[in-house]
Every structure is written in structure tokens, then in C-alpha cells.
Enzyme design. Sequence first.
Site, PDB file in Angstrom:
ATOM      1  N   HIS A  86       0.815  -1.143  -0.114  1.00 47.58           N
ATOM      2  CA  HIS A  86      -0.024  -0.061   0.034  1.00 47.58           C
ATOM      3  C   HIS A  86       0.989   1.255  -0.131  1.00 47.58           C
ATOM      4  O   HIS A  86       0.504   2.347  -0.802  1.00 47.58           O
ATOM      5  CB  HIS A  86      -0.893   0.066   1.170  1.00 47.58           C
ATOM      6  CG  HIS A  86      -1.809  -1.165   1.349  1.00 47.58           C
ATOM      7  ND1 HIS A  86      -1.720  -2.119   2.094  1.00 47.58           N
ATOM      8  CD2 HIS A  86      -2.854  -1.313   0.657  1.00 47.58           C
ATOM      9  CE1 HIS A  86      -2.894  -2.947   2.305  1.00 47.58           C
ATOM     10  NE2 HIS A  86      -3.538  -2.620   1.268  1.00 47.58           N
ATOM     11  N   LYS A  93      -0.889  -6.228  -8.260  1.00 49.17           N
ATOM     12  CA  LYS A  93      -1.322  -7.212  -7.175  1.00 49.17           C
ATOM     13  C   LYS A  93      -2.542  -7.816  -7.375  1.00 49.17           C
ATOM     14  O   LYS A  93      -2.877  -9.103  -7.442  1.00 49.17           O
ATOM     15  CB  LYS A  93      -1.117  -7.080  -5.714  1.00 49.17           C
ATOM     16  CG  LYS A  93      -1.983  -7.626  -4.647  1.00 49.17           C
ATOM     17  CD  LYS A  93      -1.256  -8.930  -4.399  1.00 49.17           C
ATOM     18  CE  LYS A  93      -1.825  -9.767  -3.435  1.00 49.17           C
ATOM     19  NZ  LYS A  93      -3.100  -9.569  -2.666  1.00 49.17           N
TER      20      LYS A  93
HETATM   21  P1  AMP Z   1      -6.739  -3.800  -0.476  1.00 55.81           P
HETATM   22  O1  AMP Z   1      -6.082  -2.997   0.917  1.00 55.81           O
HETATM   23  O2  AMP Z   1      -5.966  -5.188  -0.397  1.00 55.81           O
HETATM   24  O3  AMP Z   1      -7.900  -3.668  -1.202  1.00 55.81           O
HETATM   25  O4  AMP Z   1      -5.606  -3.173  -1.323  1.00 55.81           O
HETATM   26  C1  AMP Z   1      -5.593  -1.789  -1.794  1.00 55.81           C
HETATM   27  C2  AMP Z   1      -4.757  -1.410  -2.884  1.00 55.81           C
HETATM   28  O5  AMP Z   1      -3.287  -1.894  -2.841  1.00 55.81           O
HETATM   29  C3  AMP Z   1      -5.048  -2.287  -4.290  1.00 55.81           C
HETATM   30  O6  AMP Z   1      -4.934  -1.340  -5.120  1.00 55.81           O
HETATM   31  C4  AMP Z   1      -4.158  -3.348  -4.239  1.00 55.81           C
HETATM   32  O7  AMP Z   1      -3.933  -3.780  -5.512  1.00 55.81           O
HETATM   33  C5  AMP Z   1      -2.933  -2.486  -3.770  1.00 55.81           C
HETATM   34  N1  AMP Z   1      -1.828  -3.646  -3.126  1.00 55.81           N
HETATM   35  C6  AMP Z   1      -2.360  -4.607  -2.272  1.00 55.81           C
HETATM   36  N2  AMP Z   1      -1.082  -5.415  -1.794  1.00 55.81           N
HETATM   37  C7  AMP Z   1      -0.312  -5.117  -3.072  1.00 55.81           C
HETATM   38  C8  AMP Z   1       1.128  -5.328  -3.008  1.00 55.81           C
HETATM   39  N3  AMP Z   1       1.639  -6.439  -2.578  1.00 55.81           N
HETATM   40  N4  AMP Z   1       1.904  -4.784  -4.224  1.00 55.81           N
HETATM   41  C9  AMP Z   1       1.140  -3.851  -4.832  1.00 55.81           C
HETATM   42  N5  AMP Z   1      -0.037  -3.210  -4.692  1.00 55.81           N
HETATM   43  C10 AMP Z   1      -0.810  -3.780  -3.558  1.00 55.81           C
END
Ligand code: AMP
Length: 279
Positions: A37, A147
Amino acid sequence: MQTIRDPAELEALTSSERAPGETIGLVPTMGSLHPGHASLMALLRPRVDRLVVSVYVNPLQFGPGEDLERYPRDLRGDAALCREQGVDVLFAPPDLYPDGFATSVEVHGLTDVLCGASRPGHFTGVATVCARLFGLTRCHLAAFGEKDFQQLVVLRRMVEDLALPLQIVAAPLVRDADGVALSSRNKHLSPNERRRAQSLHRALSHLRDAAAAGTVQADALLDLAQQHIDADRIDYLALVDAHSLAPITQLQRRQPARALVAAHYGQTRLIDNVAVEWI
Ligand code: AMP
């Protein structure tokens, strides 16, 4: 950094900021923030005047029996990470939707496959929450991680189809030192599951390397990857066109392709993906 919990307050703030010509950036998240994030925040920070991070575990994108209740939550840690990244506004509403909320945004086709096939309604929940967040923040730029590759493709489609006045910025997938893609859900893995989860990236790397070395048949590439995966259950393992998400039977030169996997470890479902190129 300002923490805002009321959607109406955020709306009032961003509309007053948008008026004098400030550029607003948004990083939508479900919290329990990690360096993946943080990389999205770092990508937007130099490009915007005001950086907003939203933390909201969106019930609309969880199906019955999924992990809405056990999804990790850590608002204090989230605030600390946002402060470190120079975030201006942390938007963490207890409820995001107004009384009488009756709208959903459905992106067809792209959401029928991969995670959409195993999680019906998931991407409608994602598109709907993002549409509301884009509206509330009036953002010019919004960052999403590779991701969640399918999510990125679906949201690009939505923004283009609805001519929403913002640009989507994609950030590369961030991994831990052992190769496991960073995910809030990794907290649920036992040490043994964590070790076995390393096989997902290993399998995708073998596939990518074999493609780069000239193996072009999808069957051969997917068989190779499958042999390396150690999981309780594989949801899908697929090689698709990076724009249409249509399955590929044979790689073509310069056709952007993506290999994606979703697999279960105990109660935890993980996803991973890599870019695949036949050079
Ligand atoms: P989430 O909190 O899992 O809904 O993720 C929020 C944002 O962070 C989304 O755009 C995800 O794709 C991004 N994100 C989560 N994990 C990763 C990671 N390991 N690498 C890059 N972006 C990430």
C-alpha cells in the site's frame, strides 16, 4: 495529517480544494496497511497536491461465507504508515453508503472470469465502492496495485466507459523477501502455510522464464507452473491477454500476457500474478 470519518465532511473538503485547482490523488484500501500500500502512496505523492488514503472494509465486495468478519483491521497502524508517507487525509468512515443507497456499478465480461468466476458479485462491489470514492474525493488520480491485476483491468474499463474525470495509475506488485506477494491476508497464514505459499511466486516465475526462453503453448506453460504449486486448493491458474483477460492458447510476440493464480491455504485465499512475455 487529518483523519476524516464522515463522508459528507470529506466531500466538503475536497470540493473546496478542487475549486482552486489543486490536484487530488486517492489510494483506496481496505486497511491493515503494508509496504505494498505504501508503494501506491509513494507513487502518487509527488504527483498531487492533496493525497487521500481511504481505509474501508467494503461489505459489498465480500460474498456470503467469505472473510468479511475476520478481515484484519488496524486503524492505528494504518494512520502511522499514512503519516510516514506524507498523506494529507486519512478517510476511514465507519459507513460509506448513505441511507437509501440503491446503485451498483457492473462491468460485464471482464468480471465473469478468474476471481469473478469464483467470487460472484465481488467486482460489482469493487466497482461500486470505487465509483463512490471517486465521487466523494473528486480525485484526479487514483492508484491501484498490479497485485489485484483483474481489479485494475476492470476499473480502467469502468473509468473509460463512464468517462470519469480521473486517471488510473498502476503500481507494480510488491513482494516480501521470500517472494510472497504482500497482502493483508498474509497475517492469517500459519508458518507452514506461509512457507508453502512461496510456491505461488516460484511457479509463476518458472512459467515466465519458460515463456521468455521460447515455450509458447499455454498448456505446456500452465502444466509446468502447476507442478510447482503447493496449496490446499487451486482456484485457478491461467494465462490470459493482459487487456481483455481472454485465455491465451499460444503466446504471440509482443502480445502482453499475464499469468495469474488464486489458491487456498487453510481458510486463507491468496492471489498472485506475473507479466509474461515471449521476447
Ligand atoms: P487492499 O487493501 O487489499 O484492497 O488493496 C488496496 C490497494 O493496494 C489495491 O490497489 C491493491 O492492488 C494494492 N496492493 C495490495 N497489496 C499490494 C502489493 N503487494 N503490491 C502492490 N499493490 C498492492
